[in-house]
Enzyme design. Sequence first.
Site, mmCIF file in Angstrom:
data_model
loop_
_atom_site.group_PDB
_atom_site.id
_atom_site.type_symbol
_atom_site.label_atom_id
_atom_site.label_comp_id
_atom_site.label_asym_id
_atom_site.label_seq_id
_atom_site.Cartn_x
_atom_site.Cartn_y
_atom_site.Cartn_z
ATOM 1 C CB ILE A 161 12.607 -10.712 -44.881
ATOM 2 C CG1 ILE A 161 13.233 -9.358 -45.317
ATOM 3 C CG2 ILE A 161 13.653 -11.810 -44.772
ATOM 4 C CD1 ILE A 161 13.889 -9.337 -46.671
ATOM 5 C CB SER A 173 11.058 -1.642 -42.070
ATOM 6 O OG SER A 173 10.040 -1.995 -42.978
ATOM 7 C CE1 TYR A 227 8.187 -3.597 -37.689
ATOM 8 C CE2 TYR A 227 7.742 -2.772 -39.896
ATOM 9 C CZ TYR A 227 8.473 -3.581 -39.039
ATOM 10 O OH TYR A 227 9.494 -4.355 -39.538
ATOM 11 N NE ARG A 266 10.981 -16.153 -32.645
ATOM 12 C CZ ARG A 266 10.059 -15.263 -33.001
ATOM 13 N NH1 ARG A 266 9.431 -15.365 -34.154
ATOM 14 N NH2 ARG A 266 9.764 -14.261 -32.195
ATOM 15 C CB ALA A 284 6.096 5.930 -35.969
HETATM 16 P P1 NDP Z 1 10.855 -12.505 -36.227
HETATM 17 O O1 NDP Z 1 9.503 -12.276 -35.666
HETATM 18 O O2 NDP Z 1 11.128 -13.726 -37.025
HETATM 19 O O3 NDP Z 1 11.961 -12.422 -35.065
HETATM 20 C C1 NDP Z 1 11.949 -11.340 -34.189
HETATM 21 C C2 NDP Z 1 13.116 -11.472 -33.256
HETATM 22 O O4 NDP Z 1 13.092 -10.350 -32.370
HETATM 23 C C3 NDP Z 1 13.040 -12.737 -32.417
HETATM 24 O O5 NDP Z 1 14.317 -13.276 -32.280
HETATM 25 C C4 NDP Z 1 12.506 -12.215 -31.076
HETATM 26 O O6 NDP Z 1 12.960 -12.930 -29.957
HETATM 27 C C5 NDP Z 1 13.145 -10.845 -31.040
HETATM 28 N N1 NDP Z 1 12.438 -9.955 -30.126
HETATM 29 C C6 NDP Z 1 11.182 -9.479 -30.253
HETATM 30 N N2 NDP Z 1 10.887 -8.704 -29.192
HETATM 31 C C7 NDP Z 1 11.983 -8.718 -28.387
HETATM 32 C C8 NDP Z 1 12.292 -8.117 -27.154
HETATM 33 N N3 NDP Z 1 11.424 -7.335 -26.517
HETATM 34 N N4 NDP Z 1 13.501 -8.354 -26.615
HETATM 35 C C9 NDP Z 1 14.398 -9.146 -27.239
HETATM 36 N N5 NDP Z 1 14.164 -9.751 -28.405
HETATM 37 C C10 NDP Z 1 12.956 -9.523 -28.976
HETATM 38 O O7 NDP Z 1 11.149 -11.182 -37.080
HETATM 39 P P2 NDP Z 1 12.150 -10.891 -38.275
HETATM 40 O O8 NDP Z 1 13.336 -11.752 -38.172
HETATM 41 O O9 NDP Z 1 11.367 -10.840 -39.505
HETATM 42 O O10 NDP Z 1 12.540 -9.367 -37.930
HETATM 43 C C11 NDP Z 1 13.816 -8.990 -37.454
HETATM 44 C C12 NDP Z 1 13.935 -7.485 -37.633
HETATM 45 O O11 NDP Z 1 13.799 -7.169 -39.014
HETATM 46 C C13 NDP Z 1 12.855 -6.710 -36.918
HETATM 47 O O12 NDP Z 1 13.387 -5.501 -36.407
HETATM 48 C C14 NDP Z 1 11.866 -6.390 -38.016
HETATM 49 O O13 NDP Z 1 11.103 -5.269 -37.751
HETATM 50 C C15 NDP Z 1 12.801 -6.185 -39.175
HETATM 51 N N6 NDP Z 1 12.183 -6.320 -40.480
HETATM 52 C C16 NDP Z 1 11.600 -7.501 -40.875
HETATM 53 C C17 NDP Z 1 10.990 -7.598 -42.113
HETATM 54 C C18 NDP Z 1 10.331 -8.850 -42.607
HETATM 55 O O14 NDP Z 1 9.709 -8.796 -43.667
HETATM 56 N N7 NDP Z 1 10.438 -9.971 -41.923
HETATM 57 C C19 NDP Z 1 10.961 -6.435 -43.020
HETATM 58 C C20 NDP Z 1 11.604 -5.269 -42.510
HETATM 59 C C21 NDP Z 1 12.189 -5.219 -41.294
HETATM 60 P P3 NDP Z 1 12.235 -14.317 -29.487
HETATM 61 O O15 NDP Z 1 12.601 -15.338 -30.517
HETATM 62 O O16 NDP Z 1 12.868 -14.585 -28.170
HETATM 63 O O17 NDP Z 1 10.778 -14.030 -29.461
#
Ligand code: NDP
Length: 244
Positions: A187, A141, A154, A16, A156
Site C-alpha cells: 500500500i 499483512s 515483521y 498517517r 512473525a
Molecule cells: P505508516 O508508517 O504510514 O503509519 C504508521 C502509523 O502507525 C502512524 O500513524 C504511526 O504513528 C503509528 N504508530 C507506529 N508506532 C506506533 C506506536 N508505538 N504507538 C502508536 N502509534 C504508532 O504505515 P501504514 O499506514 O502503511 O501501516 C499501517 C498498518 O498497516 C501497519 O500495521 C502496517 O504494518 C500495516 N500494513 C501496511 C502495509 C503497507 O504496504 N503500507 C502492508 C501491510 C500491512 P505516528 O504518525 O505518530 O508516527
Amino acid sequence: MNILEGKTALITGGNRGIGRAIVETFAREGANIVFTGRGEMSATLAETLKSIGANYEYVCADASSFSEAEKVAHCCIEKFGRIDILVNNAGITHDTLLMRMTENDWDTVISTNLKSCFNYTKAVQSAMLKQRSGSIINISSVVGIGGNAGQCNYAASKAGIIGLTKSVAKEIGSRNIRCNAIAPGFIETDMTHHLSDEMRKSLLSTIALRRLGTPQDIANIALFLASDAAGYITAQVIQCDGGM
Ligand code: NDP
C-alpha cells in the site's frame, strides 16, 4: 450515508497512512472517533475532521504500552460512553536479514505490532462485553501469511495477529463481538516509500491489478467489517493485495 452513525471507534496510529484513511472514512460515515499516535496530531487531519464536523479525540499514546492502552479506552468511555469498534492499526518495520537482526529489532516490532493488539483488545473487552456487541479489526499483512525475506520480525508479528484474531473471535463470539483481520498487500504509505524504482517495477509485475494499493482500499474493507453489514463475519482474514 451514515453507516456508522451512533457508533464509537477507537483506532490506533491514525495520524498517517492507512490509519488516517480509516479515521477519515469512519468520521465521514458518522462515527465518533478516538485515535492515537506517537506525537502531535496532524494539523491537516484536524482540518479535514473539522470540515467533516466529526466528533473526535486524539490521544498521544504508545501502542506497545499496556497501561497507556487502558488510559485510551478509558478516555473513549469518558467522552463517548461506549466502544463499538476497535481498529488495531499501529505498526512499524525494522527490516533486515535474520543474520543482522538485533534483539531490539525483534522486540520493538513484536511489541508495537503484536502486543499492541493484545493491549487494546484487553482494554476494550469489558466495554464490548457489557454492550454485548463489538467489532475488532486487526491490520495484519500478506507477509504474515506468506513470509518475506528480510522481515522475520515483521512477518512473525503479522502472523501472530492472525492467530490472535481467530482466537479472540472464538472466545467472545458468543457475546456478539466479532474479530477479523485485514491482510494488505503493498500500500502506498510512508511505510513503502523507500521502495526503489527497480523494486517497485518488479513488485508491480507480481500484482494482477498492476498497481500498489491505496490507504482508501484498506479503509473501505475496515468500514465494511466495522458495519452491521458484516454482522455474520468473524474469525476471517481478508486479503487486499490487488491479486498478488
Ligand atoms: P505508516 O508508517 O504510514 O503509519 C504508521 C502509523 O502507525 C502512524 O500513524 C504511526 O504513528 C503509528 N504508530 C507506529 N508506532 C506506533 C506506536 N508505538 N504507538 C502508536 N502509534 C504508532 O504505515 P501504514 O499506514 O502503511 O501501516 C499501517 C498498518 O498497516 C501497519 O500495521 C502496517 O504494518 C500495516 N500494513 C501496511 C502495509 C503497507 O504496504 N503500507 C502492508 C501491510 C500491512 P505516528 O504518525 O505518530 O508516527
